[in-house]
Design an enzyme around this catalytic site. Structure first.
Site, PDB file in Angstrom:
ATOM      1  N   GLY A   1      -5.073  -1.741  14.661  1.00 15.29           N
ATOM      2  CA  GLY A   1      -5.801  -1.548  15.909  1.00 15.29           C
ATOM      3  C   GLY A   1      -6.739  -2.697  16.162  1.00 15.29           C
ATOM      4  N   ALA A   2      -7.405  -3.147  15.105  1.00  9.60           N
ATOM      5  CA  ALA A   2      -8.359  -4.251  15.209  1.00  9.60           C
ATOM      6  C   ALA A   2      -8.664  -4.750  13.802  1.00  9.60           C
ATOM      7  CB  ALA A   2      -9.640  -3.803  15.909  1.00  9.60           C
ATOM      8  N   MET A   3      -9.291  -5.924  13.716  1.00 15.20           N
ATOM      9  CA  MET A   3      -9.644  -6.523  12.423  1.00 15.20           C
ATOM     10  C   MET A   3     -10.992  -7.212  12.545  1.00 15.20           C
ATOM     11  SD  MET A   3      -9.206  -7.233   9.323  1.00 15.20           S
ATOM     12  CE  MET A   3     -10.266  -8.278   8.320  1.00 15.20           C
TER      13      MET A   3
ATOM     14  N   ASN B   1     -12.708  -9.672  11.301  1.00 10.78           N
ATOM     15  CA  ASN B   1     -13.031 -11.045  10.883  1.00 10.78           C
ATOM     16  C   ASN B   1     -14.444 -11.411  11.343  1.00 10.78           C
ATOM     17  OD1 ASN B   1     -10.079 -11.406  10.342  1.00 10.78           O
ATOM     18  ND2 ASN B   1      -9.999 -11.331  12.571  1.00 10.78           N
TER      19      ASN B   1
ATOM     20  N   GLU C   1     -15.614  -2.065  14.471  1.00 11.13           N
ATOM     21  CA  GLU C   1     -15.428  -3.432  13.974  1.00 11.13           C
ATOM     22  C   GLU C   1     -16.745  -4.185  13.870  1.00 11.13           C
ATOM     23  OE1 GLU C   1     -12.622  -3.964  12.702  1.00 11.13           O
ATOM     24  OE2 GLU C   1     -11.703  -2.194  13.608  1.00 11.13           O
TER      25      GLU C   1
ATOM     26  N   HIS D   1     -18.624  -3.336  10.779  1.00 12.17           N
ATOM     27  CA  HIS D   1     -18.130  -4.073   9.609  1.00 12.17           C
ATOM     28  C   HIS D   1     -18.842  -5.407   9.422  1.00 12.17           C
ATOM     29  CE1 HIS D   1     -14.956  -1.710   7.929  1.00 12.17           C
ATOM     30  NE2 HIS D   1     -14.200  -1.708   9.007  1.00 12.17           N
TER      31      HIS D   1
END
Length: 1058
Positions: A463-465, A467, A500, A503
């Site tokens: 879905g998303a990352m 970084n 995200e 994170h």
């Protein structure tokens, strides 16, 4: 954590002292010792202690991989050995316990602390300065253990006297080996085909990277890239070999430079299985050397959506082009550049991209400098990153538009979109600019980077990352088209952006030491995203939705015998993708929510700040989090929470009550492990359960809280009359199920009907009851009668819980001839709600009613309601001919109404709709709706369409799943998979998309024959990383079969009479 480690060390040392004294009495000597030597040893306690310590080393050798001294023992026949055996056993147990406690702490830190405190400690005898080596030796024996986590993989235990030499390779501890094997067998994994279990080792620690200069030049037409790395490394131990991670890349050359020396690698060897490359040098690299390692390499811009890969997009005039994109979590940085690709091996990065001059180039940090190069290229240099893990490195090269703003705390935020769609990034931009200052305030730590980029990627597996500084998303999780985006999708985007960005602190600033502790990243971010969205959008009532979105889904999976603990030891990368599941995310979030409730908001925030401040730019394990929260709250967090992370599953709390006086009620509570099939659990687990209670005197207020620490206990409630109801777990916060006595449940039902019970309690009650049905502890008919109490229900989330439970029952019914009768029951349940809501939104309608309308109308389409289906078809026709566009929230409903009895003409019309839109969300809606078709031949065409180039690989899985969950397509989809599994494996290279596909393809069967067929298939067709998923699905098939056999007769009677 330190205190626990110190206590463990003290306890181990005490056992060593007792062992020494036992040896005194047992006359423990080497056989070759002379009488004089024996007498000398008896007269010298220190010498005798050395002998005991040798035995201690024998016990410890299995955990340290240290060489051992073979002891041949002769004992006086008149001496009883029980005391020696007892203390030896204690010593082994305490050694293993200490290993667990200190597994992630650095040796030097613990050793220094031991020495600092040793003089204040009694070890069963006064501790003299001359005996300080006792603690020093204790530390030294754990040197290897302290450097590594329990996630490191195991080899066989060394044979006494022939153990391997001390190594700097990270291994799993031998004490975990048999436990893991037993756990795998008890979980049923031995029934599945598995690749041969090989000894997996983490990278050696003899060489450590400090800083990377990374230069990448992608060729977006030839689908290849070249690169160079210049890595500053420290040589810790003398060596001729440098081992690092590399996969699907070719290292063209490697040279190590230090002082005035230049050493070229004589040989480079690769291990595809271990995903490593070994650089071998002709001379030894001296210990203590700080040097630079130069490497050049080449690789392919692959189409697997991992590593450095290509992502297809189209220009305004329809030309097909490709972007270069990275996706490195969990272990795919090694597919882009040779590196030490483990989360604990952090470094800083200077990244440079050489790209076509008309392409956007992005990385984690802002652009530092740009240079124009010949051949239409330009070189883009980025600022140095903070110290971080390799899986967080990111680059993107392509064509994008963007919108930009600055958050209140001064961070530049940009959302990159496909060209011509920058307005669709506006909502995500607004969310991100508000989220950053909210988290800064909540954590009391500023976001450490100068910019935050969010970018929509056309081909993206997850879905998303997260970084650091460059968060990548699927288009459907970041782009909002006001006319075509549903309210549910918009809500999902807000949650994903919040997740995200959380994170950036919890995962990036502070990172788990190894993938065993993945839940620290994902569970916490999954909890905080709801905190964030509740703050930004209180009208979403998002915490109520948490229970159906996260909590109940976790309970469902976690009740299986083939579940896993939150903390699950993993080694090889093929094992890691499988734990990106509802346990790591949903159970992790649910357990943290329970902890947040237990210690309170203020102490929770204080503890989070302490944790992040103490460990910023470094790595942690679970115990570090407990320590910080314990320090902030002065509650024994570790003792309460350890059972929730170490054990798989959860308890069911059975409750009975007895009125003791006019105003006092006695509660009897017992806990035992809940199992989905109702059987006795294989293991005896005892949780420390925070229990809360509410009563009818004040349904929204907690009447009493306490800890259930034993198998059973009694509690007295005051101010409770005989007619008052009692609700356990108000707010559905505690991660457990509740089973009430028949009398207590009877008192609660009127509170459901008149909605006196708050929504979360109405939801929790029905969800627990359906779980009891599946476990055979309640009748399906009884619960369907209970559902009748909810006919007046108005809350969206409660209806979601009912819908999810009925969906599970629908799977069973689909294996019978009762479908029409079940549809009649469903229509009678949902039609009153639909009548109240209607098709058109009211002025100033609240958020949840909009969501409820879509839910109820979609269910009535599935239940074949003639009126609703006909109205849906009319609205679809008006939408297609341009008379009146369908609201985005009702499109799936109308598409399914048209398709479920649709013919080839309708199928072709839907394909035309799919091809006429460039909005990914709309394409996703249409392609998934195609799975509703009732004609098996057309369903086969749907699968062919999914596998064609028209559907992106990231989406084709979900189109096939839509066919598989349709009873008409279930068998056909399974046959398709069996025939094409190698092609699918090649396409997805393992990974979570493939595990999702396998799960939904097979778990909806309901016979022992199918369970056996599935088992046999996966025994002979190896699919790496899917063992646990297959085991869970096979267990679910058998649960379905047992449920159907148990309740079919009564269910038939109930539905046909109704």
């Amino acid at each position: 954590m330190y205190k626990n480690a110190l206590k463990g060390g003290i306890r181990t040392a005490k056992q060593a002292w007792k062992f020494r004294n036992a040896c005194n009495q047992a006359n423990l000597f080497p056989l070759h010792a002379s009488p004089a030597s024996k007498q000398q040893l008896l007269n010298k306690p220190t010498a005798l202690w050395k002998l005991a310590r040798q035995s201690f080393r024998c016990c410890a050798c299995a955990f340290t991989n240290a060489p051992t001294l073979r002891l041949r023992i002769r004992l006086r026949p008149c001496v009883c050995l029980s005391c020696v055996d007892k203390h030896s056993a204690h010593l082994r147990a305490e050694t293993c316990h200490l290993n667990t406690l200190v597994s992630s702490k650095q040796f030097v830190k613990v050793q220094k602390q031991f020495y600092r405190d040793y003089s204040d400690i009694s070890l069963g005898a006064p501790l003299k300065t001359s005996e300080a080596p006792l603690l020093g030796d204790l530390c030294s024996r754990y040197r290897d253990i302290l450097a590594h986590t329990s996630a490191d993989l195991i080899g066989a235990e060394p044979v006494l006297g022939k153990g391997p030499q001390l190594s700097h390779n990270r291994r799993i501890h031998s004490c975990c080996c048999s436990h893991l094997r037993q756990a795998e067998q008890s979980n049923g994994h031995n029934n599945m085909a598995q690749s041969e279990v090989n000894q997996f080792e983490r990278l050696p620690t003899n060489v450590v990277p400090k800083h990377y200069e990374l230069i990448l030049q992608p060729d977006l037409e030839a689908f290849s890239f070249t690169g160079k790395t210049i890595v500053q490394i420290s040589v810790i131990e003398p060596t001729r070999r440098i081992t690092l991670n590399a996969l699907d890349i070719t290292i063209e050359g490697a040279e190590f430079q230090y002082e005035c020396e230049k050493l070229k690698a004589d040989r480079i060897t690769y291990s595809k299985e271990n995903e490593t490359a070994v650089l071998e040098f002709g001379e030894q690299l001296p210990a203590g050397t700080a040097g630079v390692l130069y490497m050049s390499f080449t690789g392919e811009l692959n189409d697997k959506m991992k590593g450095f890969y290509r992502s297809k997009y189209f220009t305004a005039n329809g030309e097909e082009r490709y972007a270069g994109v990275t996706q490195f979590e969990a272990t795919d940085a090694r597919r882009c550049f040779p590196c030490w690709d483990e989360p604990a091996i952090k470094a800083t990065f200077d990244i440079t991209l050489v790209v076509p001059k008309d392409r956007v180039a992005l990385s984690n940090m802002p652009v530092k400098k740009e240079d124009i190069l010949p051949s239409g290229l330009r070189r883009v240099r980025f600022d140095r990153t903070p110290i971080m893990s390799t899986y967080l490195v990111a680059v993107v090269v392509g064509e994008y538009d963007f919108v930009e703003a600055k958050s209140d705390d001064g961070v530049i935020v940009r959302v990159f979109t496909p060209v011509g769609k920058k307005d669709q990034g506006q909502f995500a931009l607004e969310v991100a600019t508000k989220v950053l200052p909210y988290y800064k305030s909540y954590f009391n730590i500023a976001y450490p980077l100068p910019k935050m980029d969010l970018i929509a990627i056309s081909d993206f597996s997850a879905g998303a990352m997260e970084n650091w500084g460059l968060v990548t998303y699927r288009e459907t999780f970041v782009l909002v088209d006001p006319k075509n985006t549903s309210l549910m999708r918009k809500q999902s985007i807000a949650l994903t952006v919040g997740h995200e960005i959380a994170h950036q602190w919890f995962g990036n600033l502070v990172t788990m030491e190894w993938w065993t502790h993945l839940w620290l990243n994902e569970g916490y971010a999954s909890f905080v995203e709801f905190l964030c969205v509740h703050h930004l959008f209180p009208e979403y009532d998002i915490w109520t939705q948490f229970v159906t979105d996260m909590y109940t889904r976790a309970l469902e999976l976690d009740s299986l015998k083939n579940s896993h603990p939150i903390e699950v030891p993993v080694g090889h990368p093929s094992e890691i993708d499988e734990i990106f599941d509802e346990i790591s995310y949903n159970k992790g979030a649910s357990v943290i929510r329970m902890l947040h409730d237990y210690i309170g908001e203020d102490d929770f925030r204080k503890g989070m700040n302490l944790y992040l401040t103490r460990h910023q730019y470094s790595n942690t394990c679970t115990e570090d989090l407990w320590e910080a929260l314990q320090e902030a709250s002065s509650k024994n967090v570790g003792a309460v929470m350890s059972s929730w992370t170490k054990y798989k599953g959860f308890p069911v709390i059975s409750v009975e009550s007895e009125q003791k006086s006019e105003t006092q009620r006695l509660l009897r509570l017992t806990q035992r492990k809940f199992t989905a099939d109702g059987s006795k659990a294989d293991e005896d687990c005892l949780w420390v359960v925070p229990i809360s209670v509410s009563t009818s005197r004040n349904p929204n207020q907690i009447a009493k809280t306490f800890l259930l620490e034993k198998a059973s206990m009694e509690v007295v409630l005051d101010n409770v009359s005989e007619d008052d109801w009692i609700k356990i777990n108000p707010g559905t916060v505690g991660y457990y199920r509740t089973r009430y006595s028949e009398e207590m449940l009877g008192q609660l039902l009127p509170a459901v009907q008149n909605m006196e019970l708050p929504p979360l309690d109405r939801l929790g009650l029905i969800d627990d009851m359906f779980a009891m049905v599946q476990a055979g502890q309640a009748s399906t008919v009884d619960v369907l009668q209970l559902v009748g109490s909810y006919r007046n229900e108005t809350n969206y989330t409660v209806w979601t819980a009912i819908t999810n439970s009925l969906a599970n029952l629908h799977i069973l019914i689909s294996h019978t001839d009762l479908m029409e009768d079940f549809n009649n029951f469903g229509r009678s349940l949902y039609e009153p709600v639909a009548k109240r809501l209607g098709w058109e939104p009211r002025d100033n309608e609240n958020h949840l009613d909009t969501l409820l309308r879509s839910l109820v109308l979609t269910r009535l389409v599935s239940f074949r309601s003639p009126e609703i289906t006909e109205e849906a078809r009319k609205r679809f026709r008006s939408h297609v001919n341009g008379t009146k566009a369908l609201p985005a929230d009702l499109r799936s409903t109308c598409y399914k109404a048209v398709l479920q009895d649709g013919d080839e003409e309708i199928f072709e019309e839907m394909l035309m709709l799919y091809r006429s839109t460039d909005l990914h969300e709309e394409q996703d809606r249409i392609s998934r709706a195609l799975g509703c078709i009732g004609d098996v031949k057309l369903l086969r065409r749907v699968i062919d369409f999914a596998m064609s180039g028209e559907v992106r690989a990231q989406d084709s899985v979900f189109v096939i799943v839509a066919v598989a969950v349709n009873p008409k397509g279930r068998d056909m989809a399974w046959e398709f998979f069996k025939e094409n599994n190698k092609q699918l494996l090649e396409q997805y290279q393992g990974g979570f998309l493939l595990t999702r596909l396998i799960k939904y393809l097979i778990e909806n069967f309901a016979s022992e024959e199918k369970a056996h067929e599935v088992e046999e298939f996966f025994k002979t067709n190896l699919i790496p990383g899917c063992d646990r998923t297959v085991s869970q699905a096979v267990e679910t098939i058998r649960l379905n079969a047992a449920w159907l056999q148990r309740d079919r007769e009564k269910l038939t009677e109930f539905l046909t009479e109704g």
